[in-house]
Every structure is written in structure tokens, then in C-alpha cells.
Design an enzyme around this catalytic site. Structure first.
Site, PDB file in Angstrom:
ATOM      1  N   TYR A  22      42.990  37.951  45.615  1.00 37.17           N
ATOM      2  CA  TYR A  22      41.755  37.225  45.883  1.00 37.17           C
ATOM      3  C   TYR A  22      41.898  36.101  46.905  1.00 37.17           C
ATOM      4  O   TYR A  22      40.898  35.519  47.320  1.00 37.17           O
ATOM      5  CB  TYR A  22      41.191  36.658  44.572  1.00 37.17           C
ATOM      6  CG  TYR A  22      40.892  37.737  43.562  1.00 37.17           C
ATOM      7  CD1 TYR A  22      39.844  38.615  43.757  1.00 37.17           C
ATOM      8  CD2 TYR A  22      41.666  37.883  42.421  1.00 37.17           C
ATOM      9  CE1 TYR A  22      39.572  39.620  42.835  1.00 37.17           C
ATOM     10  CE2 TYR A  22      41.401  38.880  41.493  1.00 37.17           C
ATOM     11  CZ  TYR A  22      40.362  39.745  41.709  1.00 37.17           C
ATOM     12  OH  TYR A  22      40.091  40.737  40.801  1.00 37.17           O
ATOM     13  N   HIS A  99      32.078  41.467  46.590  1.00 36.18           N
ATOM     14  CA  HIS A  99      33.389  41.505  45.940  1.00 36.18           C
ATOM     15  C   HIS A  99      34.431  41.101  46.964  1.00 36.18           C
ATOM     16  O   HIS A  99      34.459  41.640  48.075  1.00 36.18           O
ATOM     17  CB  HIS A  99      33.705  42.894  45.378  1.00 36.18           C
ATOM     18  CG  HIS A  99      32.830  43.248  44.238  1.00 36.18           C
ATOM     19  ND1 HIS A  99      32.989  42.689  42.992  1.00 36.18           N
ATOM     20  CD2 HIS A  99      31.756  44.057  44.158  1.00 36.18           C
ATOM     21  CE1 HIS A  99      32.045  43.155  42.200  1.00 36.18           C
ATOM     22  NE2 HIS A  99      31.279  43.980  42.886  1.00 36.18           N
TER      23      HIS A  99
END
EC number: 4.2.1.10
Length: 159
Positions: A22, A99
Site C-alpha cells: 500500500y 483501490h
């Protein structure tokens, strides 16, 4: 124009959680970048984050009549939440799903997406920059809707 940014479970842990997937940017830093881009486009943003499905559903429902569009990262609920899917469908607002990682290159269970079919668009795999792309996209969609409504009103007036 007003846009609601809804962040799902564990998004508050960005910069700490699985940095290799991430990235190191924190949620607050993403929000600051979005605020800058929004101010340059005369757009007001509201931010909401929750780890609880019902709170996310409540926030989506509160958007009806108060915002022009939604940007949502439903995170893990993307793959499991019929309730969030149904809330997005119910409010019928332009909605872009984001996302950070490319969920289609990850575990098989992450490739099931219940949210995408009721969204205007989905952005995956661009890291934190995906939020900027979503913001530009939602602005474009909302402007098109605004222009279409103005055209329809003008046609009604000319009858």
C-alpha cells in the site's frame, strides 16, 4: 460541487500496514493532496473513515441530497458487503471506487468485487495517485450531469 470521500476498514492504517503493498503515504497525506487538487477545481470535499460496515452504509445514505458524488475505498468490504453495494445503488449518486493496490494481481478472494457493478467507475493499482484520478473523474462526471440538466431545463423553458 461537493464530493464525499469514504474510506473503509484499515485505510486509517496506511503508511503502517503492509507498506510493500500500500505504500508509505498515510491516509491524512492522501487527503491533503486531494484537498489541494479540489481547491484548484472549486470543489468541496468531506472525508469519512470507518472500520464498521453499518457506519459506512449510514454515511452513504447521508450523502443523498447533500453531495454531488462519492469516492469510496471500501477496502475489504469490496469483496463481501452486499449492504454497501445496495446503499450505493440506493442513493444513485455518481460513485467512483478506488483501490490503492491492483486487487486483480492479488489473492483470488480479492478479485471478487461486489461494489464495482453499482459504481460509475473503478480505479485500481495506481497507489495513492488513484485518489487524484478518482477526483478528476468524479468532477468530470458531475459536470456532465450538471450540463445535461441545464440543457434539459432550457429545452423545457423553450416549449
Amino acid at each position: 460541487m461537493k464530493i464525499m470521500i469514504i474510506q473503509g476498514p484499515n485505510v486509517n492504517m496506511l503508511g503502517v500496514r503492509e507498506v510493500g503493498i500500500y505504500g508509505a503515504m498515510k491516509m491524512e497525506e492522501i487527503h491533503e493532496q486531494m484537498k489541494l487538487a479540489a481547491s484548484q477545481n472549486n470543489v468541496e470535499l468531506d472525508f469519512f473513515q470507518s472500520n464498521f460496515e453499518g457506519e459506512i452504509v449510514d454515511k452513504i445514505q447521508e450523502c443523498l441530497g447533500t453531495v454531488d458524488g462519492i469516492i469510496i475505498n471500501a477496502a475489504g468490504y469490496t469483496h463481501t458487503s452486499v449492504a454497501i453495494r445496495d446503499a450505493i445503488a440506493a442513493v444513485a449518486l455518481p460513485t467512483i471506487e478506488v483501490h490503492i493496490s491492483n486487487v486483480y494481481r492479488r489473492e483470488e478472494f480479492r478479485q471478487k468485487n461486489l461494489i464495482a457493478p453499482v459504481c460509475s467507475g473503478t480505479i485500481v493499482g495506481f497507489g495513492p495517485f488513484g485518489y487524484h484520478l478518482a477526483l478528476m473523474g468524479i468532477i468530470q462526471i458531475c459536470e456532465q450531469i450538471k450540463n445535461l440538466r441545464a440543457m434539459q431545463q432550457a429545452q423545457q423553458t423553450n416549449k
